[in-house]
Design an enzyme around this catalytic site. Structure first.
Site, PDB file in Angstrom:
ATOM      1  N   CYS A   1      -1.737   5.692   9.951  1.00 25.31           N
ATOM      2  CA  CYS A   1      -0.499   5.101  10.454  1.00 25.31           C
ATOM      3  C   CYS A   1      -0.781   3.812  11.220  1.00 25.31           C
ATOM      4  CB  CYS A   1       0.194   6.101  11.367  1.00 25.31           C
ATOM      5  SG  CYS A   1       1.758   5.509  12.016  1.00 25.31           S
TER       6      CYS A   1
ATOM      7  N   GLU B   1       0.825  -1.199   0.000  1.00 22.39           N
ATOM      8  CA  GLU B   1       0.000   0.000   0.000  1.00 22.39           C
ATOM      9  C   GLU B   1       0.864   1.256   0.000  1.00 22.39           C
ATOM     10  OE1 GLU B   1      -3.919  -2.016   2.070  1.00 22.39           O
ATOM     11  OE2 GLU B   1      -2.616  -0.796   3.331  1.00 22.39           O
TER      12      GLU B   1
END
Length: 364
Positions: A338, A91
């Site tokens: 995150c 990703e």
């Protein structure tokens, strides 16, 4: 044998061209076409002699990894799922802000470091990404964002903070960094490229010697006992060694500070006592702190620290004179925040928590 020109930085591309009997300036021309202009078709490289174009078509390709999906968050964050072959995908996340556009790049399919709070590590580890697979994320993002036409720079900053530990894939990560820095490729400043590491001490020294860029260290705990649990690599390179490595890196770094990343886990590492321990730990390292609200993922035992606790923790650090920011959670509605990047990893080395999504399902 056909080679992928995305696997070459400027120096190695020049060497390959020399092997083909071509002069160095030809390599620079092709480098500009590939990376500045985002061109993969040799016939479209119009200022290159037809004979060279024919030679390139016979011996080389420009083959970036394919984009499987492109998701847009409500806050403008975009997450690209990149197919890196053999059932694996990584990703890449673009984060737009008023004064910059930051691309977060992956360097490994999965991660072997198994940090307790990170979903990537729970996917297990397959392999390092090639140079083409790393720089190809920037190449593809430029195309998707319309950045290959005109003079406007959409991506102004790059962070190697996606899936994987960049310093565990040192050679390929550095080759990609050199392309990002090369004026014939992406022309980014060393101050605008950040490598994030969990603390591979000997390799931090190599990075400082070979390609010093801005450095972020995933700290997450103020003492060895807690960090051993949260960031297991600490058992090999404890905090005393890590702080010494940070001091050495600052002698070569383009910025005069190290950024310490610190994930805020409710009741685990977020007390006033932890903050005071941190102050003692980093007293000899010129640094900034980036506090990161924990982003939950399935199967995780942790909770995000309350906002007031995060503010109070930050106040303790700032009152001691340390610049401290709290990362704004971006892209969590598309699992791009995150610690949430998991991709799809065919794990061959250790058990995987949860289900791995095959690419054929990811495409649907």
């Amino acid at each position: 044998m056909t080679v992928n020109l995305l696997d070459f930085d400027g120096e190695s591309l020049t060497a390959w061209f020399a092997e083909q009997g071509e002069k160095p300036f030809r390599a620079k021309q092709v480098l500009r076409w590939i990376h500045r202009s985002g061109v993969a078709d040799f016939d479209a490289m119009t200022d290159i002699a037809k004979s060279l174009r024919e030679k390139l078509k016979a011996k080389a390709v420009v083959a970036p990894p394919a984009v499987v999906s492109d998701k847009l968050s409500d806050d403008g964050t975009r997450k690209f799922l990149i197919d890196v072959g053999n059932g694996n995908a990584v990703e890449t996340v673009f984060i737009p802000e008023d004064d910059r556009g930051t691309l977060c790049i992956s360097t490994q399919a999965g991660c072997a470091l198994d940090c307790a709070f990170c979903s990537t590590g729970k996917q297990g580890f397959n392999r390092n990404l090639s140079v083409a697979e790393i720089i190809g994320q920037l190449w593809q993002a430029n195309h998707a964002l319309g950045a290959v036409h005109g003079d406007e720079r959409v991506i102004s900053n790059v962070v190697l903070m996606g899936m994987g530990e960049p310093l565990a894939n040192f050679e390929n990560s550095v080759a990609a960094l050199k392309l990002m820095l090369d004026d014939n490729a992406y022309g980014l400043s060393r101050r605008r490229i950040t490598v994030s590491t969990s603390g591979l001490v000997p390799v931090m020294d190599r990075l400082g010697d070979e390609c010093p860029v801005a450095l972020a260290v995933s700290l997450h705990a103020p003492n060895d006992k807690l960090r051993d649990q949260l960031v297991p690599i600490n058992q090999k390179y404890p905090l005393k060694e890590l702080m010494a490595a940070c001091q050495r890196y600052l002698e070569k770094a383009p910025r005069d500070f190290i950024t310490f990343e610190y994930i805020m886990l409710d009741g685990i590492n977020d007390t006033d006592a932890h903050a005071r321990e941190l102050l003692a730990l980093v007293k000899s390292v010129h640094c900034k702190f980036n506090l990161i609200p924990f982003n939950p993922f399935p199967g995780s035992p942790f909770r995000r620290s309350p906002a007031e606790r995060v503010r109070h923790f930050a106040d303790i650090l700032m009152q001691a004179g340390i610049v401290t920011t709290t990362r704004k959670t971006r892209g969590d509605d598309i699992d791009a925040a995150c610690g949430q990047l998991a991709g799809q990893v065919q794990d061959k080395t250790k058990r995987t928590t949860g289900r791995v999504i095959p690419l054929k399902e990811a495409r649907s």
